[in-house]
Scaffold this active site. Structure first.
Site, PDB file in Angstrom:
ATOM      1  N   THR A 165     -57.845 -60.472 -35.192  1.00  6.11           N
ATOM      2  CA  THR A 165     -58.187 -61.588 -36.080  1.00  6.11           C
ATOM      3  C   THR A 165     -57.016 -62.551 -36.071  1.00  6.11           C
ATOM      4  O   THR A 165     -55.902 -62.203 -36.460  1.00  6.11           O
ATOM      5  CB  THR A 165     -58.476 -61.098 -37.507  1.00  6.11           C
ATOM      6  OG1 THR A 165     -59.587 -60.201 -37.474  1.00  6.11           O
ATOM      7  CG2 THR A 165     -58.800 -62.264 -38.422  1.00  6.11           C
ATOM      8  N   LYS A 182     -65.072 -64.820 -38.201  1.00  9.65           N
ATOM      9  CA  LYS A 182     -64.315 -63.756 -38.866  1.00  9.65           C
ATOM     10  C   LYS A 182     -63.719 -64.254 -40.181  1.00  9.65           C
ATOM     11  O   LYS A 182     -63.613 -63.496 -41.151  1.00  9.65           O
ATOM     12  CB  LYS A 182     -63.218 -63.229 -37.939  1.00  9.65           C
ATOM     13  CG  LYS A 182     -62.410 -62.067 -38.512  1.00  9.65           C
ATOM     14  CD  LYS A 182     -63.265 -60.837 -38.820  1.00  9.65           C
ATOM     15  CE  LYS A 182     -62.474 -59.740 -39.533  1.00  9.65           C
ATOM     16  NZ  LYS A 182     -61.498 -59.060 -38.683  1.00  9.65           N
ATOM     17  N   LYS A 229     -52.661 -61.525 -44.112  1.00 13.56           N
ATOM     18  CA  LYS A 229     -52.553 -62.444 -42.971  1.00 13.56           C
ATOM     19  C   LYS A 229     -53.868 -63.179 -42.745  1.00 13.56           C
ATOM     20  O   LYS A 229     -53.902 -64.402 -42.587  1.00 13.56           O
ATOM     21  CB  LYS A 229     -52.141 -61.666 -41.725  1.00 13.56           C
ATOM     22  CG  LYS A 229     -52.124 -62.464 -40.426  1.00 13.56           C
ATOM     23  CD  LYS A 229     -53.399 -62.251 -39.590  1.00 13.56           C
ATOM     24  CE  LYS A 229     -53.539 -60.821 -39.095  1.00 13.56           C
ATOM     25  NZ  LYS A 229     -54.746 -60.661 -38.223  1.00 13.56           N
TER      26      LYS A 229
END
Length: 289
Positions: free
Chosen positions: A97, A172, A240
């Protein structure tokens, strides 16, 4: 004969993903910063390669499942990185990701070298990886997706082509935004059940199959009750991801109060020493109040 596959990054999810590829009969070469993590795969027949550049020269399809955008940038665009070493005609699939903008940069540089690039982040955590039923969200050229689909099917079940380069990463972000607020709801529901004197495990029997049902409620709430906070997905990596989603949302002038609240709560959790635990540890914020 099946294509020779290289896999870079053998963490909580990458280990299982690579194993499925190997057991499906693909010749598999592996590289990870900690060689010890590759021992099980090597014992099963994978080949350890000492560097990213050497692996890139040898393999027809290269998959990466690493940590942060800075790692992705180094692995792909560095002097000894994949794009400096891979042959024309190679397919590269980043399943980390990462930033949509970085996925586009990688695609553009790969394209200039006649290398086919896909961004294909996943969802499903350690369970989805172990059981080969990840959701895989793919961006890039459709012909590259069609070529790599049989390989992706060894790791996941819900595999959807989303569009041009960066589209997998944008998808995502939608996934992580939905999870972020959802995890607050799951933690509050569990805490409410405890405070009201209910048996939380019994409550889950009622609410997981109704309108409140979600993957997080079915899979992570039981871990909360068992006080099992080992990572299926690290808190530090979720922070993150949410940071990327906030940056992208701000760039589009999109209002995301739920995402921003979840980001703040997970940062509190990380500061309290839980950054290497699983995302289900969010419930600790309620347990400790």
């Amino acid at each position: 004969m099946k294509q020779k596959v290289g896999f870079i990054g053998l963490g909580v999810m990458g280990q299982s993903m690579a194993k499925h590829i190997l057991l499906a009969g693909y010749p598999l070469s592996v590289y990870t910063r900690t060689k010890q993590k590759a021992e099980e795969l090597v014992n099963l027949g994978a080949v350890w390669i000492d560097s990213i550049s050497e692996l890139s020269k040898e393999c027809e399809i290269i998959i990466t499942m690493i940590g942060y955008p800075k790692d992705v940038e180094e692995v792909y665009l560095g002097e000894e990185g994949i794009l400096s070493s891979a042959k024309p005609g190679t397919y590269v699939i980043d399943m980390t990701t990462s930033q949509p903008s970085l996925a586009k940069r990688i695609y553009e540089q790969a394209n200039s070298k006649e290398i086919h690039s896909l961004d294909a982040p996943v969802s499903g955590g350690d369970i989805g990886a172990r059981e080969a039923r990840l959701a895989i969200m793919v961006g890039g050229e459709k012909h590259a997706f069609d070529t790599c689909l049989p390989l992706l099917e060894k790791m996941g079940q819900n595999i959807v082509y989303q569009g041009e380069a960066g589209s997998g990463q944008h998808t995502k972000m939608c996934n992580q935004i939905a999870i972020a607020s959802g995890m607050i709801g799951v933690s509050e529901a569990i805490s409410y059940a405890k405070k009201s004197g209910l048996e939380p495990a019994n409550v889950l029997k009622s609410i997981t199959t109704g309108a409140a049902g979600s993957w997080s409620l079915s899979n992570l709430a039981p871990r909360m009750l068992a006080e099992d906070f080992e990572p299926g997905f690290f808190i530090k990596h979720f922070i993150k991801d949410m940071g990327i989603a906030i940056d992208e949302s701000n760039a589009m002038d999109l209002y995301t109060p739920g995402l921003e609240l979840a980001y703040k709560l997970y940062e509190q959790l990380a500061e309290a020493g839980y950054k290497d635990k699983g995302t289900q540890a969010l419930v600790k914020l309620w347990d400790e109040k």
